[in-house]
Design a protein around this motif. Structure first.
Motif, PDB file in Angstrom:
ATOM      1  N   MET A   2      10.619  -4.401  -2.120  1.00 33.25           N
ATOM      2  CA  MET A   2      10.149  -4.198  -3.489  1.00 33.25           C
ATOM      3  C   MET A   2       9.743  -2.740  -3.732  1.00 33.25           C
ATOM      4  N   GLN A   3       9.041  -2.157  -2.746  1.00 35.29           N
ATOM      5  CA  GLN A   3       8.541  -0.807  -2.942  1.00 35.29           C
ATOM      6  C   GLN A   3       9.549   0.255  -2.532  1.00 35.29           C
ATOM      7  N   CYS A   4      10.339   0.005  -1.509  1.00 32.56           N
ATOM      8  CA  CYS A   4      11.220   1.052  -0.988  1.00 32.56           C
ATOM      9  C   CYS A   4      12.563   1.172  -1.693  1.00 32.56           C
ATOM     10  N   VAL A  14       4.548   7.940  -6.846  1.00 36.66           N
ATOM     11  CA  VAL A  14       5.239   6.830  -6.195  1.00 36.66           C
ATOM     12  C   VAL A  14       5.817   5.949  -7.293  1.00 36.66           C
ATOM     13  N   PRO A  15       7.126   5.664  -7.255  1.00 34.11           N
ATOM     14  CA  PRO A  15       7.699   4.824  -8.317  1.00 34.11           C
ATOM     15  C   PRO A  15       7.169   3.402  -8.253  1.00 34.11           C
ATOM     16  N   ASN A  16       7.242   2.731  -9.377  1.00 32.86           N
ATOM     17  CA  ASN A  16       6.825   1.337  -9.422  1.00 32.86           C
ATOM     18  C   ASN A  16       7.795   0.495  -8.601  1.00 32.86           C
ATOM     19  N   ALA A  74       0.853  -1.189   0.000  1.00 34.34           N
ATOM     20  CA  ALA A  74       0.000   0.000   0.000  1.00 34.34           C
ATOM     21  C   ALA A  74       0.887   1.236   0.000  1.00 34.34           C
ATOM     22  N   THR A  75       0.512   2.213  -0.802  1.00 31.77           N
ATOM     23  CA  THR A  75       1.271   3.461  -0.868  1.00 31.77           C
ATOM     24  C   THR A  75       0.308   4.631  -0.731  1.00 31.77           C
ATOM     25  N   ARG A  76       0.875   5.769  -0.375  1.00 32.40           N
ATOM     26  CA  ARG A  76       0.095   7.010  -0.300  1.00 32.40           C
ATOM     27  C   ARG A  76       0.890   8.102  -0.989  1.00 32.40           C
TER      28      ARG A  76
END
Length: 91
Positions: free
Chosen positions: A86-88, A53-55, A47-49
């Motif tokens: 993966m997200q950071c 926000v990069p892939n 989940a991102t806010r």
């Protein structure tokens, strides 16, 4: 109702009917659509806010980490990044 089933059966036999696309795991990063990234995030409960926000990265090889770090990751036996990695890491 019978008519709806008959139409559905005919549609499934139609050779021109568009088949669903490939799963995100079968695509190259450059082939991924916005929908694919959304499904990817859902699959890994990411989940991102905020905006822009990069892939996320799907595998260590897709990261922009230096070769030395990727070699150390491989040496330690990490096969796949965790969802938070993966997200950071792309940040």
């Amino acid at each position: 109702i019978e008519q709806a089933y008959a139409q559905r059966a005919k549609a499934s036999e139609d050779k021109n009917m568009r088949l669903p696309g490939k799963h995100w795991s079968d695509k190259k990063v450059t082939e991924m659509s916005i929908r694919d990234w959304r499904i990817f995030r859902e699959d890994f409960k990411i989940a991102t806010r905020g905006g822009k926000v990069p892939n996320p990265m799907r595998a260590w090889a897709e990261s922009s980490l230096p070769t030395e770090i990727l070699d150390a990751v491989k040496e330690k036996g990490y096969k796949k990044p965790s969802p938070i990695q993966m997200q950071c890491i792309p940040l």
